[in-house]
Design a protein around this motif. Structure first.
Motif, PDB file in Angstrom:
ATOM      1  N   THR A  32     -46.424  15.019  67.652  1.00  0.00           N
ATOM      2  CA  THR A  32     -45.341  15.061  66.652  1.00  0.00           C
ATOM      3  C   THR A  32     -45.506  13.942  65.618  1.00  0.00           C
ATOM      4  OG1 THR A  32     -43.925  13.832  68.143  1.00  0.00           O
ATOM      5  CG2 THR A  32     -43.568  16.179  68.058  1.00  0.00           C
ATOM      6  N   GLU A  36     -45.817  14.653  61.573  1.00  0.00           N
ATOM      7  CA  GLU A  36     -44.923  14.056  60.565  1.00  0.00           C
ATOM      8  C   GLU A  36     -45.693  13.211  59.565  1.00  0.00           C
ATOM      9  OE1 GLU A  36     -41.000  12.853  61.574  1.00  0.00           O
ATOM     10  OE2 GLU A  36     -41.300  13.401  63.658  1.00  0.00           O
ATOM     11  N   ASN A 327     -45.164  24.258  72.042  1.00  0.00           N
ATOM     12  CA  ASN A 327     -43.989  23.455  72.382  1.00  0.00           C
ATOM     13  C   ASN A 327     -43.516  22.519  71.274  1.00  0.00           C
ATOM     14  OD1 ASN A 327     -43.503  24.342  75.092  1.00  0.00           O
ATOM     15  ND2 ASN A 327     -45.456  23.390  75.600  1.00  0.00           N
ATOM     16  N   TYR A 328     -44.447  22.164  70.370  1.00  0.00           N
ATOM     17  CA  TYR A 328     -44.089  21.236  69.313  1.00  0.00           C
ATOM     18  C   TYR A 328     -44.479  21.838  67.962  1.00  0.00           C
ATOM     19  CZ  TYR A 328     -44.011  18.326  73.404  1.00  0.00           C
ATOM     20  OH  TYR A 328     -43.749  17.836  74.655  1.00  0.00           O
ATOM     21  N   PRO A 329     -43.784  22.888  67.511  1.00  0.00           N
ATOM     22  CA  PRO A 329     -44.194  23.576  66.286  1.00  0.00           C
ATOM     23  C   PRO A 329     -44.198  22.651  65.073  1.00  0.00           C
ATOM     24  CG  PRO A 329     -42.040  24.341  67.027  1.00  0.00           C
ATOM     25  CD  PRO A 329     -42.566  23.461  68.092  1.00  0.00           C
ATOM     26  N   THR A 331     -43.881  20.983  61.397  1.00  0.00           N
ATOM     27  CA  THR A 331     -42.787  20.934  60.426  1.00  0.00           C
ATOM     28  C   THR A 331     -43.182  21.658  59.146  1.00  0.00           C
ATOM     29  OG1 THR A 331     -43.681  18.803  59.824  1.00  0.00           O
ATOM     30  CG2 THR A 331     -41.685  18.792  61.127  1.00  0.00           C
TER      31      THR A 331
ATOM     32  N   TRP B  72     -36.136  13.996  74.903  1.00  0.00           N
ATOM     33  CA  TRP B  72     -36.621  14.946  73.904  1.00  0.00           C
ATOM     34  C   TRP B  72     -35.445  15.650  73.257  1.00  0.00           C
ATOM     35  CZ3 TRP B  72     -41.466  15.029  72.238  1.00  0.00           C
ATOM     36  CH2 TRP B  72     -42.474  14.489  73.050  1.00  0.00           C
ATOM     37  N   ASN B  77     -35.350  22.925  62.966  1.00  0.00           N
ATOM     38  CA  ASN B  77     -36.568  23.681  62.608  1.00  0.00           C
ATOM     39  C   ASN B  77     -37.466  23.969  63.828  1.00  0.00           C
ATOM     40  OD1 ASN B  77     -37.701  21.210  63.150  1.00  0.00           O
ATOM     41  ND2 ASN B  77     -38.558  20.895  61.107  1.00  0.00           N
ATOM     42  N   GLY B  78     -36.991  23.632  65.018  1.00  0.00           N
ATOM     43  CA  GLY B  78     -37.748  23.933  66.237  1.00  0.00           C
ATOM     44  C   GLY B  78     -38.652  22.797  66.687  1.00  0.00           C
ATOM     45  N   GLN B  79     -38.847  21.808  65.802  1.00  0.00           N
ATOM     46  CA  GLN B  79     -39.703  20.684  66.173  1.00  0.00           C
ATOM     47  C   GLN B  79     -39.009  19.807  67.216  1.00  0.00           C
ATOM     48  OE1 GLN B  79     -40.307  17.729  63.213  1.00  0.00           O
ATOM     49  NE2 GLN B  79     -42.241  17.037  64.074  1.00  0.00           N
ATOM     50  N   ARG B  80     -39.811  19.201  68.115  1.00  0.00           N
ATOM     51  CA  ARG B  80     -39.217  18.322  69.130  1.00  0.00           C
ATOM     52  C   ARG B  80     -39.658  16.888  68.879  1.00  0.00           C
ATOM     53  NH1 ARG B  80     -40.798  20.079  74.701  1.00  0.00           N
ATOM     54  NH2 ARG B  80     -38.942  19.012  75.414  1.00  0.00           N
ATOM     55  N   ARG B  81     -38.711  15.961  69.088  1.00  0.00           N
ATOM     56  CA  ARG B  81     -39.021  14.539  68.937  1.00  0.00           C
ATOM     57  C   ARG B  81     -38.490  13.787  70.140  1.00  0.00           C
ATOM     58  NH1 ARG B  81     -36.415  13.722  63.333  1.00  0.00           N
ATOM     59  NH2 ARG B  81     -38.067  14.252  61.871  1.00  0.00           N
TER      60      ARG B  81
END
Lengths: 333, 117
Positions: A32, A36, A327-329, A331, B72, B77-81
Motif C-alpha cells: 500500500t 500511494e 486484497n489491496y486494490p 488507488t 487494518w 475505494n476498497g484500498q486497505r491501510r
C-alpha cells in the motif's frame, strides 16, 4: 504496479524469515505504501517507471529493511520463551526424577509433546514450536535405533550366511518404518529450514545429546534393562544438560539479532554436548573436546547448508503479489 | 561537513525514531506509515529525511512492544491501510521519553552556551 516494485518487494520478502501471517501483513503494508507513493509521484507529472524507481530508491536497501523487520518481530514474548523452554524442562524432569523409564509417564510426556507439536504446526507454526518438533522427532530415532538389529541380522544372513533371517513381515515392517521415519524427518526439517534455518538449528540441538545418551545406554545393555544402577547413572547429567538447553532456548527466543541468537545456541549447545560426552565417556582429552565442539557447531550449521539448497519461503509465495492485488486494490484503478 | 552530516544526522535520527513516531501518532490520534513519513518531512521542513523503509519496522517494533496498536481499515475505494494508535502504556512511555528529551536538550544547550551566573 510495475515489475520493478514487485521484484523489489519480493527481495524484501525473501529475506524476512518470519511466520507466514506476519510476512503477509508486512507485505500488505509495504504494498500500500508503494501504491500511494507511486500514485502521488504520478500526479506530480512523473511517469510510472520513474516514480517506481524513485519510490524504491527512497525506501532503502531490501536486505537492510528485511533485517529491521526481522529484529522488530524476532524477540518473542515471555510466554513464547517459556513455551520454547518447556519441552526441554519436561524431559529434564523425566531424567531428574528417574522416571524416563516409567512405562506410563514417559510415553505420556512424549504423546503430550507430539500433540502440542501437531497443534502448533497446524495453528500457523508459532515461534515456540521448533524446540517441540525436535523432541517429537526423537521417538522416531529411538524406534529406528532399537530396531536396528533386524536389518543387521538380515544383512549378516544374506552376505555372510550367519545368524537367522528375521520373518519377512517383521523385516518389511522395519524397513517400511525406516522409510516413513526418514521421510517425516527430512520433510519436517526442509519445511522448518524453508521458514528459517536458525529455527532448524534450535529444533535439532537436543538430538545429539539424547543420541549420545541412547548410544551409551544401549552399549551398557539395553534401554529396556531393569538394572537401575546402570540405567540411571547418567540421569543427573542429562537433566542438567536438558535444563541448560531449556535456558538457552529461552535466551534464544528473547534475543533480537540473528547472529547473536545463533552464537548463543552454538555456545550453549557445544558446551552442553561436550559436558555430556565427557560424563558419558570419561576423560576424553583436550583434542576430543575440541573435536566434539567443532562437530556440534558443524551440526548446528547443517540447516544453513540445507537452506542454501532448498531456498527460503513457501512455494505459494512466488504469487504473493497477485494475492496483494486482490486484497489491496490500487488507488489508481 | 557533508560527510559529517551524512553520518551524524542518521545516527541521531535512528536513536530517536521511536519518540518521533510515538509523538506523531499520539498527536494525530490515528495515522498510517506513509502519512507519517510525509508529516515528518513536512514538519522538519525537509531536514529529517530518513529511508522510508526504516519507518515500517520501527512501527512494527512499537506495536510488538505494546506501545501502539495497529489495525487494518478499508477505505471507500476498497484500498486497505494499516492505521496505528498509541496505547496507554505508549502514552506513559512517550511522556517519560519527552521529559528525558527536554532535560537532555536543555543540558546540551547549557554546555554549548553556558548561562553566566
Amino acid at each position: 504496479m510495475l515489475t520493478e516494485v514487485i521484484s523489489y518487494l519480493h527481495q524484501i520478502k525473501s529475506h524476512l524469515r518470519l511466520d507466514p501471517t506476519t510476512e503477509k501483513q508486512i507485505m500488505g503494508e509495504l504494498y500500500t505504501h508503494f501504491q500511494e507513493k507511486v500514485a502521488e509521484q504520478q500526479r506530480s507529472g512523473i511517469n510510472e517507471k520513474e516514480a517506481s524507481q524513485e519510490a524504491i530508491k527512497s525506501f532503502g536497501q531490501a536486505k537492510t529493511i528485511a533485517r529491521l523487520f526481522y529484529e522488530a518481530h524476532s524477540k518473542g514474548s515471555w510466554i513464547d520463551a517459556i513455551m520454547t523452554g518447556l519441552p526441554h524442562l519436561m524431559v529434564a524432569f523425566l531424567f531428574a526424577s528417574h522416571l524416563w523409564h516409567h512405562y506410563i509417564l514417559a510415553p505420556l510426556v512424549f504423546i503430550l509433546i507430539v500433540s502440542i507439536t501437531l497443534f502448533g504446526w497446524w495453528r500457523g507454526k508459532p515461534g515456540w514450536l521448533y524446540s517441540w518438533i525436535g523432541y517429537s522427532l526423537f521417538p522416531l530415532l529411538l524406534v529406528g535405533y532399537i530396531s536396528r538389529s533386524i536389518p543387521g541380522q538380515t544383512i549378516s544372513f544374506l552376505f555372510w550366511g550367519e545368524g537367522v533371517l528375521p520373518s519377512l513381515w517383521v523385516l518389511l515392517l522395519v524397513v517400511g518404518s525406516y522409510i516413513l521415519f526418514a521421510w517425516i524427518i527430512v520433510r519436517t526439517t526442509i519445511r522448518v529450514v524453508k521458514r528459517d534455518w536458525i529455527l532448524g538449528s534450535l529444533m535439532l540441538v537436543p538430538l545429539p545429546i539424547l543420541g549420545c545418551w541412547l548410544y551409551n545406554i544401549e552399549q551398557s545393555g539395553s534401554i529396556f534393562i531393569t538394572n537401575g544402577m546402570v540405567m540411571h547413572q547418567w540421569d543427573g547429567i542429562m537433566a542438567f544438560a536438558l535444563l541448560t538447553l531449556g535456558i538457552s532456548s529461552i535466551v534464544f527466543i528473547r534475543l533480537r539479532q540473528r547472529i547473536v541468537k545463533f552464537i548463543a545456541l552454538a555456545i550453549f549447545g557445544s558446551i552442553t554436548f561436550t559436558i555430556v560426552a565427557y560424563n558419558l565417556w570419561g576423560d576424553i582429552g583436550f583434542f576430543s573436546v575440541i573435536t566434539l565442539t567443532a562437530l556440534m557447531l558443524l551440526y548446528l550449521l547443517i540447516p544453513a547448508l540445507l537452506e542454501s539448497r532448498v531456498g527460503h519461503g513457501e512455494k505459494v509465495s512466488d504469487n504473493w503479489w497477485q494475492d496483494m492485488q486482490i486484497n489491496y486494490p490500487s488507488t489508481t484503478t | 561537513m557533508e560527510n559529517m552530516q551524512a553520518g551524524y544526522l542518521p545516527d541521531l535520527l535512528r536513536g530517536n525514531t521511536d519518540i518521533l513516531l510515538l509523538s506523531l501518532i499520539d498527536e494525530m490520534g490515528s495515522t498510517y506509515g506513509y502519512q507519517m513519513i510525509k508529516e515528518i518531512e513536512k514538519r522538519s521542513r525537509g531536514f529529517l529525511q530518513c529511508k522510508e523503509g526504516t519507518i515500517y519496522p520501527a512501527l512494527r517494533k512499537l506495536e510488538n512492544d505494546g506501545l501502539t496498536k495497529g489495525e487494518w481499515r478499508e477505505l471507500p475505494n476498497g484500498q486497505r491501510r494499516r492505521y496505528y494508535q498509541v496505547t496507554t502504556s505508549g502514552q506513559t512511555m512517550l511522556a517519560k521519553k519527552l521529559a528525558i528529551w527536554q532535560d537532555f536538550t536543555t543540558a546540551v544547550n547549557l554546555v554549548f552556551k553556558p548561562v553566566n551566573t
